[in-house]
Design a protein around this motif. Sequence first.
Motif, PDB file in Angstrom:
ATOM      1  N   ILE A   8       0.863  -1.177   0.000  1.00 39.79           N
ATOM      2  CA  ILE A   8       0.000   0.000   0.000  1.00 39.79           C
ATOM      3  C   ILE A   8       0.903   1.232   0.000  1.00 39.79           C
ATOM      4  CG2 ILE A   8      -1.839   1.262   1.218  1.00 39.79           C
ATOM      5  CD1 ILE A   8      -2.690  -1.574   0.326  1.00 39.79           C
ATOM      6  N   VAL A   9       0.811   2.050  -1.058  1.00 38.03           N
ATOM      7  CA  VAL A   9       1.662   3.239  -1.177  1.00 38.03           C
ATOM      8  C   VAL A   9       0.764   4.469  -1.100  1.00 38.03           C
ATOM      9  CG1 VAL A   9       3.405   4.415  -2.547  1.00 38.03           C
ATOM     10  CG2 VAL A   9       3.173   1.914  -2.714  1.00 38.03           C
ATOM     11  N   ASP A  11       0.680   8.522   1.068  1.00 33.27           N
ATOM     12  CA  ASP A  11       1.327   9.428   2.016  1.00 33.27           C
ATOM     13  C   ASP A  11       0.441   9.743   3.224  1.00 33.27           C
ATOM     14  OD1 ASP A  11      -0.235  10.889   0.052  1.00 33.27           O
ATOM     15  OD2 ASP A  11       0.544  12.727   0.953  1.00 33.27           O
ATOM     16  N   GLU A  12      -0.821   9.326   3.213  1.00 29.51           N
ATOM     17  CA  GLU A  12      -1.704   9.529   4.377  1.00 29.51           C
ATOM     18  C   GLU A  12      -1.491   8.375   5.341  1.00 29.51           C
ATOM     19  OE1 GLU A  12      -5.863  10.372   3.449  1.00 29.51           O
ATOM     20  OE2 GLU A  12      -5.212  11.049   1.462  1.00 29.51           O
ATOM     21  N   ASP A  13      -0.795   8.650   6.439  1.00 30.37           N
ATOM     22  CA  ASP A  13      -0.419   7.604   7.387  1.00 30.37           C
ATOM     23  C   ASP A  13      -1.612   6.806   7.902  1.00 30.37           C
ATOM     24  OD1 ASP A  13       2.184   8.471   7.101  1.00 30.37           O
ATOM     25  OD2 ASP A  13       2.197   9.624   8.952  1.00 30.37           O
ATOM     26  N   ASP A  14      -2.677   7.499   8.318  1.00 28.98           N
ATOM     27  CA  ASP A  14      -3.833   6.802   8.891  1.00 28.98           C
ATOM     28  C   ASP A  14      -4.441   5.840   7.886  1.00 28.98           C
ATOM     29  OD1 ASP A  14      -3.492   8.145  11.250  1.00 28.98           O
ATOM     30  OD2 ASP A  14      -5.127   9.564  10.923  1.00 28.98           O
ATOM     31  N   LYS A  21      -3.311  -2.947   8.226  1.00 28.17           N
ATOM     32  CA  LYS A  21      -3.811  -3.742   9.365  1.00 28.17           C
ATOM     33  C   LYS A  21      -4.990  -4.613   8.956  1.00 28.17           C
ATOM     34  CE  LYS A  21      -2.752  -0.841  13.236  1.00 28.17           C
ATOM     35  NZ  LYS A  21      -3.235   0.401  13.732  1.00 28.17           N
ATOM     36  N   ARG A  22      -5.927  -4.025   8.211  1.00 30.48           N
ATOM     37  CA  ARG A  22      -7.136  -4.765   7.835  1.00 30.48           C
ATOM     38  C   ARG A  22      -6.833  -5.874   6.836  1.00 30.48           C
ATOM     39  NH1 ARG A  22     -12.038  -0.595   7.451  1.00 30.48           N
ATOM     40  NH2 ARG A  22     -13.223  -2.539   7.472  1.00 30.48           N
ATOM     41  N   LEU A  23      -5.874  -5.658   5.960  1.00 31.15           N
ATOM     42  CA  LEU A  23      -5.477  -6.727   5.036  1.00 31.15           C
ATOM     43  C   LEU A  23      -4.768  -7.850   5.793  1.00 31.15           C
ATOM     44  CD1 LEU A  23      -4.171  -4.678   1.965  1.00 31.15           C
ATOM     45  CD2 LEU A  23      -6.343  -5.893   2.158  1.00 31.15           C
ATOM     46  N   ASN A  24      -3.850  -7.496   6.688  1.00 32.44           N
ATOM     47  CA  ASN A  24      -3.149  -8.502   7.483  1.00 32.44           C
ATOM     48  C   ASN A  24      -4.131  -9.335   8.304  1.00 32.44           C
ATOM     49  OD1 ASN A  24      -0.437  -8.131   6.685  1.00 32.44           O
ATOM     50  ND2 ASN A  24      -0.237  -6.351   8.003  1.00 32.44           N
ATOM     51  N   ALA A  25      -5.183  -8.694   8.821  1.00 28.42           N
ATOM     52  CA  ALA A  25      -6.204  -9.405   9.596  1.00 28.42           C
ATOM     53  C   ALA A  25      -6.946 -10.428   8.733  1.00 28.42           C
ATOM     54  CB  ALA A  25      -7.197  -8.415  10.198  1.00 28.42           C
ATOM     55  N   ARG A  26      -6.910 -10.215   7.421  1.00 29.19           N
ATOM     56  CA  ARG A  26      -7.559 -11.146   6.483  1.00 29.19           C
ATOM     57  C   ARG A  26      -6.556 -12.126   5.875  1.00 29.19           C
ATOM     58  NH1 ARG A  26     -10.727  -6.807   6.713  1.00 29.19           N
ATOM     59  NH2 ARG A  26     -12.937  -6.990   6.197  1.00 29.19           N
ATOM     60  N   LYS A  27      -5.424 -12.294   6.518  1.00 31.71           N
ATOM     61  CA  LYS A  27      -4.381 -13.227   6.082  1.00 31.71           C
ATOM     62  C   LYS A  27      -3.764 -12.836   4.745  1.00 31.71           C
ATOM     63  CE  LYS A  27      -5.176 -16.063   9.575  1.00 31.71           C
ATOM     64  NZ  LYS A  27      -5.352 -15.157  10.692  1.00 31.71           N
ATOM     65  N   ILE A  28      -3.796 -11.547   4.453  1.00 28.15           N
ATOM     66  CA  ILE A  28      -3.115 -11.023   3.274  1.00 28.15           C
ATOM     67  C   ILE A  28      -1.845 -10.353   3.786  1.00 28.15           C
ATOM     68  CG2 ILE A  28      -3.221  -9.309   1.418  1.00 28.15           C
ATOM     69  CD1 ILE A  28      -6.302  -9.772   1.419  1.00 28.15           C
ATOM     70  N   GLN A  29      -0.715 -10.705   3.215  1.00 26.96           N
ATOM     71  CA  GLN A  29       0.559 -10.136   3.636  1.00 26.96           C
ATOM     72  C   GLN A  29       0.656  -8.725   3.071  1.00 26.96           C
ATOM     73  OE1 GLN A  29       3.536 -12.989   2.641  1.00 26.96           O
ATOM     74  NE2 GLN A  29       5.145 -11.821   3.610  1.00 26.96           N
ATOM     75  N   ALA A  30       0.500  -7.727   3.932  1.00 35.58           N
ATOM     76  CA  ALA A  30       0.485  -6.337   3.459  1.00 35.58           C
ATOM     77  C   ALA A  30       1.549  -5.519   4.170  1.00 35.58           C
ATOM     78  CB  ALA A  30      -0.890  -5.723   3.690  1.00 35.58           C
ATOM     79  N   GLU A  31       2.118  -4.599   3.406  1.00 37.88           N
ATOM     80  CA  GLU A  31       3.078  -3.633   3.936  1.00 37.88           C
ATOM     81  C   GLU A  31       2.702  -2.270   3.396  1.00 37.88           C
ATOM     82  OE1 GLU A  31       7.319  -4.249   3.587  1.00 37.88           O
ATOM     83  OE2 GLU A  31       6.987  -6.413   3.494  1.00 37.88           O
TER      84      GLU A  31
END
Length: 127
Positions: A8-9, A11-14, A21-31
């Motif tokens: 996820i690229v 510049d809006e931090d929030d 966080k929501r992708l990781n919670a769905r077992k998607i490896q996100a950065e």
Amino acid sequence: MDTLRVLIVDDEDDFRETVVKRLNARKIQAEGAASGIKALEVLKDKDFDVIVLDVKMPGMDGIETLRHVKKLKPETEVIMLTGHASVEFGLKGMQLGAFDYVMKPAPLNELLDTIGQAYNKKRGMIH
């Protein structure tokens, strides 16, 4: 099945941190990456299936970042995030090889659907 990897690229931090966080919670490896330049640095060392890329960012904008991504990792699918005033940038992104564009603020389920479609395309399941 392989783990779906998403960058996820934005510049809006929030926004960026919430989506990661929501992708990781769905077992998607996100950065996340806070800029186009940071995204390109991350891409030198790691591979992602799908990149969600904001069009409007300070410094290197999403269109310029997309050009570099497609040179560096042509097989990676890119989804452009655009505001109402920048739909033409979403379309321009698609001309440059982006998979699709999503309007901000994007409902998470819509973003997830588009990420899933891009992932399936990358894996050769849709053409």
